[in-house]
Each structure stands twice: as C-alpha cells, then as structure tokens.
Design a protein around this motif. Structure first.
Motif, PDB file in Angstrom:
ATOM      1  N   SER A  11       1.143  13.667 -11.088  1.00 40.64           N
ATOM      2  CA  SER A  11       0.517  15.181 -10.662  1.00 40.64           C
ATOM      3  C   SER A  11       0.136  14.911  -9.012  1.00 40.64           C
ATOM      4  CB  SER A  11      -0.532  15.643 -11.286  1.00 40.64           C
ATOM      5  OG  SER A  11      -1.791  14.711 -11.157  1.00 40.64           O
ATOM      6  N   SER A  12       0.023  16.069  -8.642  1.00 39.75           N
ATOM      7  CA  SER A  12      -0.467  16.210  -7.314  1.00 39.75           C
ATOM      8  C   SER A  12      -1.962  15.579  -6.864  1.00 39.75           C
ATOM      9  CB  SER A  12      -0.326  17.722  -6.911  1.00 39.75           C
ATOM     10  OG  SER A  12      -1.373  18.497  -7.546  1.00 39.75           O
ATOM     11  N   ARG A  13      -2.643  15.719  -8.040  1.00 43.66           N
ATOM     12  CA  ARG A  13      -3.969  15.105  -7.967  1.00 43.66           C
ATOM     13  C   ARG A  13      -3.963  13.625  -7.715  1.00 43.66           C
ATOM     14  NH1 ARG A  13      -6.303  17.865 -13.083  1.00 43.66           N
ATOM     15  NH2 ARG A  13      -4.757  16.485 -13.697  1.00 43.66           N
ATOM     16  N   SER A  14      -2.974  12.962  -8.273  1.00 40.92           N
ATOM     17  CA  SER A  14      -2.862  11.332  -8.152  1.00 40.92           C
ATOM     18  C   SER A  14      -2.241  11.060  -6.738  1.00 40.92           C
ATOM     19  CB  SER A  14      -1.838  11.066  -9.087  1.00 40.92           C
ATOM     20  OG  SER A  14      -2.441  11.175 -10.482  1.00 40.92           O
ATOM     21  N   LYS A  15      -1.801  11.980  -5.998  1.00 43.26           N
ATOM     22  CA  LYS A  15      -1.087  11.557  -4.856  1.00 43.26           C
ATOM     23  C   LYS A  15      -2.161  10.991  -3.982  1.00 43.26           C
ATOM     24  CE  LYS A  15       2.039  13.316  -1.404  1.00 43.26           C
ATOM     25  NZ  LYS A  15       2.873  14.583  -0.743  1.00 43.26           N
ATOM     26  N   PRO A  16      -3.449  11.409  -3.488  1.00 40.73           N
ATOM     27  CA  PRO A  16      -4.186  11.040  -2.781  1.00 40.73           C
ATOM     28  C   PRO A  16      -4.547   9.558  -3.222  1.00 40.73           C
ATOM     29  CG  PRO A  16      -4.744  13.253  -3.071  1.00 40.73           C
ATOM     30  CD  PRO A  16      -3.683  12.790  -4.162  1.00 40.73           C
ATOM     31  N   ALA A  17      -4.910   9.316  -4.479  1.00 43.05           N
ATOM     32  CA  ALA A  17      -5.283   8.057  -4.930  1.00 43.05           C
ATOM     33  C   ALA A  17      -4.078   7.097  -4.466  1.00 43.05           C
ATOM     34  CB  ALA A  17      -5.460   7.924  -6.472  1.00 43.05           C
ATOM     35  N   VAL A  18      -3.005   7.237  -4.896  1.00 48.70           N
ATOM     36  CA  VAL A  18      -2.033   6.537  -4.605  1.00 48.70           C
ATOM     37  C   VAL A  18      -1.735   6.004  -2.997  1.00 48.70           C
ATOM     38  CG1 VAL A  18       0.731   6.010  -4.520  1.00 48.70           C
ATOM     39  CG2 VAL A  18      -0.438   7.071  -6.692  1.00 48.70           C
ATOM     40  N   GLN A  19      -1.873   7.272  -2.506  1.00 41.99           N
ATOM     41  CA  GLN A  19      -1.849   7.093  -0.646  1.00 41.99           C
ATOM     42  C   GLN A  19      -2.906   6.119  -0.347  1.00 41.99           C
ATOM     43  OE1 GLN A  19      -2.367  10.652   1.592  1.00 41.99           O
ATOM     44  NE2 GLN A  19      -1.399   9.720   3.056  1.00 41.99           N
ATOM     45  N   ARG A  20      -4.224   6.203  -0.761  1.00 46.12           N
ATOM     46  CA  ARG A  20      -5.305   5.639  -0.413  1.00 46.12           C
ATOM     47  C   ARG A  20      -5.264   4.028  -0.903  1.00 46.12           C
ATOM     48  NH1 ARG A  20      -8.572   3.862   3.115  1.00 46.12           N
ATOM     49  NH2 ARG A  20     -10.579   3.299   2.538  1.00 46.12           N
ATOM     50  N   ALA A  21      -4.588   3.874  -2.056  1.00 44.71           N
ATOM     51  CA  ALA A  21      -4.473   2.509  -2.568  1.00 44.71           C
ATOM     52  C   ALA A  21      -3.416   1.849  -1.714  1.00 44.71           C
ATOM     53  CB  ALA A  21      -3.735   2.513  -4.114  1.00 44.71           C
ATOM     54  N   VAL A  22      -2.209   2.609  -1.266  1.00 44.38           N
ATOM     55  CA  VAL A  22      -1.351   1.962  -0.182  1.00 44.38           C
ATOM     56  C   VAL A  22      -2.049   1.687   1.028  1.00 44.38           C
ATOM     57  CG1 VAL A  22       0.760   2.370   1.104  1.00 44.38           C
ATOM     58  CG2 VAL A  22       0.707   3.017  -1.228  1.00 44.38           C
ATOM     59  N   GLN A  23      -3.153   2.325   1.691  1.00 41.47           N
ATOM     60  CA  GLN A  23      -3.640   2.182   2.800  1.00 41.47           C
ATOM     61  C   GLN A  23      -4.659   0.818   2.599  1.00 41.47           C
ATOM     62  OE1 GLN A  23      -5.725   5.702   3.136  1.00 41.47           O
ATOM     63  NE2 GLN A  23      -3.943   6.807   4.573  1.00 41.47           N
ATOM     64  N   LEU A  24      -5.303   0.779   1.444  1.00 43.24           N
ATOM     65  CA  LEU A  24      -6.333  -0.256   1.303  1.00 43.24           C
ATOM     66  C   LEU A  24      -5.399  -1.724   1.391  1.00 43.24           C
ATOM     67  CD1 LEU A  24      -8.537   1.286  -1.247  1.00 43.24           C
ATOM     68  CD2 LEU A  24      -9.177   0.422   1.003  1.00 43.24           C
ATOM     69  N   ALA A  25      -4.217  -1.548   0.436  1.00 47.31           N
ATOM     70  CA  ALA A  25      -3.359  -2.763   0.245  1.00 47.31           C
ATOM     71  C   ALA A  25      -2.791  -3.277   1.631  1.00 47.31           C
ATOM     72  CB  ALA A  25      -2.239  -2.510  -0.789  1.00 47.31           C
ATOM     73  N   GLU A  26      -2.346  -2.093   2.329  1.00 47.75           N
ATOM     74  CA  GLU A  26      -2.034  -2.611   3.917  1.00 47.75           C
ATOM     75  C   GLU A  26      -3.093  -3.172   4.560  1.00 47.75           C
ATOM     76  OE1 GLU A  26      -0.228   1.221   4.895  1.00 47.75           O
ATOM     77  OE2 GLU A  26       1.765   0.323   4.337  1.00 47.75           O
ATOM     78  N   GLY A  27      -4.398  -2.480   4.360  1.00 42.60           N
ATOM     79  CA  GLY A  27      -5.271  -3.023   5.361  1.00 42.60           C
ATOM     80  C   GLY A  27      -5.996  -4.405   4.928  1.00 42.60           C
ATOM     81  N   SER A  28      -5.953  -4.708   3.700  1.00 44.54           N
ATOM     82  CA  SER A  28      -6.587  -6.038   3.166  1.00 44.54           C
ATOM     83  C   SER A  28      -5.465  -7.087   2.785  1.00 44.54           C
ATOM     84  CB  SER A  28      -7.297  -5.526   1.739  1.00 44.54           C
ATOM     85  OG  SER A  28      -6.453  -5.254   0.815  1.00 44.54           O
ATOM     86  N   GLY A  29      -4.228  -6.715   2.825  1.00 47.62           N
ATOM     87  CA  GLY A  29      -3.262  -7.746   2.236  1.00 47.62           C
ATOM     88  C   GLY A  29      -3.182  -7.935   0.825  1.00 47.62           C
ATOM     89  N   ALA A  30      -3.882  -6.951   0.058  1.00 46.52           N
ATOM     90  CA  ALA A  30      -3.948  -7.092  -1.275  1.00 46.52           C
ATOM     91  C   ALA A  30      -2.365  -6.787  -2.169  1.00 46.52           C
ATOM     92  CB  ALA A  30      -5.196  -6.312  -1.780  1.00 46.52           C
ATOM     93  N   ALA A  31      -2.176  -7.445  -3.256  1.00 44.81           N
ATOM     94  CA  ALA A  31      -1.170  -6.807  -4.035  1.00 44.81           C
ATOM     95  C   ALA A  31      -1.562  -5.496  -4.404  1.00 44.81           C
ATOM     96  CB  ALA A  31      -0.572  -7.883  -5.010  1.00 44.81           C
ATOM     97  N   LEU A  32      -0.319  -4.810  -4.652  1.00 47.63           N
ATOM     98  CA  LEU A  32      -0.520  -3.409  -5.248  1.00 47.63           C
ATOM     99  C   LEU A  32       0.113  -2.980  -6.319  1.00 47.63           C
ATOM    100  CD1 LEU A  32      -1.619  -0.401  -4.988  1.00 47.63           C
ATOM    101  CD2 LEU A  32       0.227  -0.011  -3.377  1.00 47.63           C
ATOM    102  N   CYS A  33      -0.280  -2.483  -7.452  1.00 48.18           N
ATOM    103  CA  CYS A  33       0.653  -2.284  -8.464  1.00 48.18           C
ATOM    104  C   CYS A  33       0.165  -0.678  -8.773  1.00 48.18           C
ATOM    105  CB  CYS A  33       0.173  -2.971  -9.775  1.00 48.18           C
ATOM    106  SG  CYS A  33       1.027  -2.433 -11.380  1.00 48.18           S
ATOM    107  N   VAL A  34       1.187   0.070  -8.851  1.00 48.60           N
ATOM    108  CA  VAL A  34       1.110   1.459  -9.103  1.00 48.60           C
ATOM    109  C   VAL A  34       1.790   1.694 -10.553  1.00 48.60           C
ATOM    110  CG1 VAL A  34       1.919   3.731  -8.379  1.00 48.60           C
ATOM    111  CG2 VAL A  34       1.490   1.859  -6.675  1.00 48.60           C
TER     112      VAL A  34
END
Length: 86
Positions: A11-34
């Motif tokens: 849903s459109s409500r999930s989009k900001p959560a995915v975007q923030r998770a991508v930002q956090l993964a990029e900034g921390s070097g963490a692996a991301l699973c969507v």
C-alpha cells in the motif's frame, strides 16, 4: 545494526517504511530484507501471479530508492502476522 527487515503490504502507507529502511541500510551497511506476505488461501494460479507481481513491485520500489548492496526481496505465503514474526 547488521540486518533490517521491513514488511510491506504494497500500500501507499508502506512506501515510507520501505524508503526509510533503504536509507538505514545504506547508512549503516546493514543487510536489508523487504518482505511481503501473500495469504495462502488463494488458488494456485492466482497465488503465483500475486507472488510475481509483489516481487516485481517491491524490486522496482527498492531500486527507486537506491537499492543497498545487500538487499533481498522476499515474498512468503501464509498469514502475515505469523510469517513476519517468524
């Protein structure tokens, strides 16, 4: 932070959560699973279609946010509450 899991109901409500998770993964070097969960009460053909559609949608969405190097898109079957918890 070593890994991040973000669940999306597509849903459109999930989009900001995915975007923030991508930002956090990029900034921390963490692996991301969507993760997206398809309810397992669908007919087999419909379920396969739902899985492919969800994989394509989430892969495109993550790429649009700047896909981190260690990123997986997973689509599981079952009841979302239980699958996400596992």
């Amino acid at each position: 932070m070593k890994s991040i899991l973000v669940a999306s109901d597509l849903s459109s409500r999930s989009k900001p959560a995915v975007q923030r998770a991508v930002q956090l993964a990029e900034g921390s070097g963490a692996a991301l699973c969507v993760l997206h969960v398809v309810e397992d009460d669908l007919l087999e053909d419909r379920m396969r279609h739902e899985i492919r559609s969800a994989e394509d949608y989430l892969t495109d969405q993550v790429a649009g946010f700047g896909k981190p190097p260690a990123c997986d898109v997973a689509v599981a079957m079952g009841h979302a509450f239980h699958v996400i918890g596992e």
